[in-house]
Write an enzyme that holds these catalytic residues in place. Structure first.
Site, PDB file in Angstrom:
ATOM      1  N   GLY A  11      10.229   0.114 -51.935  1.00  0.00           N
ATOM      2  CA  GLY A  11      10.444  -0.403 -53.272  1.00  0.00           C
ATOM      3  C   GLY A  11      11.092  -1.774 -53.317  1.00  0.00           C
ATOM      4  N   VAL A  15       9.442  -4.725 -44.180  1.00  0.00           N
ATOM      5  CA  VAL A  15      10.133  -4.855 -42.904  1.00  0.00           C
ATOM      6  C   VAL A  15       9.124  -5.284 -41.848  1.00  0.00           C
ATOM      7  CG1 VAL A  15      11.520  -3.701 -41.139  1.00  0.00           C
ATOM      8  CG2 VAL A  15      11.808  -3.080 -43.541  1.00  0.00           C
ATOM      9  N   LYS A  30      13.950  -7.731 -42.689  1.00  0.00           N
ATOM     10  CA  LYS A  30      13.665  -7.101 -43.971  1.00  0.00           C
ATOM     11  C   LYS A  30      13.614  -8.182 -45.035  1.00  0.00           C
ATOM     12  CE  LYS A  30      15.299  -3.333 -46.948  1.00  0.00           C
ATOM     13  NZ  LYS A  30      16.344  -2.291 -47.104  1.00  0.00           N
ATOM     14  N   ASP A 144      22.644   7.411 -51.273  1.00  0.00           N
ATOM     15  CA  ASP A 144      21.205   7.657 -51.129  1.00  0.00           C
ATOM     16  C   ASP A 144      20.868   8.282 -49.770  1.00  0.00           C
ATOM     17  OD1 ASP A 144      18.529   7.722 -51.843  1.00  0.00           O
ATOM     18  OD2 ASP A 144      18.158   5.621 -51.369  1.00  0.00           O
TER      19      ASP A 144
END
Length: 174
Positions: A11, A15, A30, A144
């Protein structure tokens, strides 16, 4: 950096596997790239931000850079990927970090028929809890943890990924 193949996308970014010409090692780069907010013309490096998305893009880019800062604080911890550098370029931002060779717990569980044996589950849980203890001691909440954000690497190493949702905890008592 000599940027190579895409090894993941989500999202908030893409990478890439890359070669660090200074450290002479493979790294992961990234790139902050939210496809619903930006585009890139073929053959060009700069991202194109739509006028309607500029404010959201800028806010989310700051969060992306905050993720890099949070991760960089824990480079010496064995269960948190080492961040070597982060910077802005090409109208976006980048995090250069340790390249991890392995798979997510989610993918590993698929390979194992949806279940983990007790020993493997405990090893993963212990490594994740050590990483969380380290970041909680620094008043940071990950927010998360999921099988997608825990990575199993060569040599039985477990790495906690994706600090994008991390926040400083409220240390003041009410």
């Amino acid at each position: 950096y000599i940027v190579g193949e895409v090894v993941g996308a989500g999202g908030f970014g893409i990478v890439y596997k890359a070669w660090d010409t200074k450290l002479e090692t493979i790294v992961a780069v990234k790139e902050f790239f939210i496809s619903r907010l930006v585009t890139r013309a073929e053959g060009l490096k700069n991202v194109i931000i739509s006028k309607n998305s500029k404010d959201e893009f800028d806010y989310r880019k700051e969060r992306f850079l905050a993720e890099a800062k949070n991760m960089a604080k824990f480079g010496s911890h064995r269960s948190i990927p080492n961040v070597f550098e982060f910077f802005e370029e090409n109208n976006t931002a980048y995090i250069v970090m340790e390249f991890l060779d392995g798979i997510s717990v989610k993918e590993f569980m698929k390979q194992e028929g949806g279940k983990l044996d007790m020993e493997t589950a405990l090893e993963i849980a212990f490594a994740v809890s050590e990483a969380l203890q380290e970041i909680h001691d620094a008043s940071i909440l990950h927010r998360d943890i999921s099988p997608d954000n825990v990575f199993l690497c060569e040599g039985n190493k477990v790495k906690v990924l994706d600090f994008g949702a991390a926040r400083l905890s409220d240390t003041e008592k009410e």
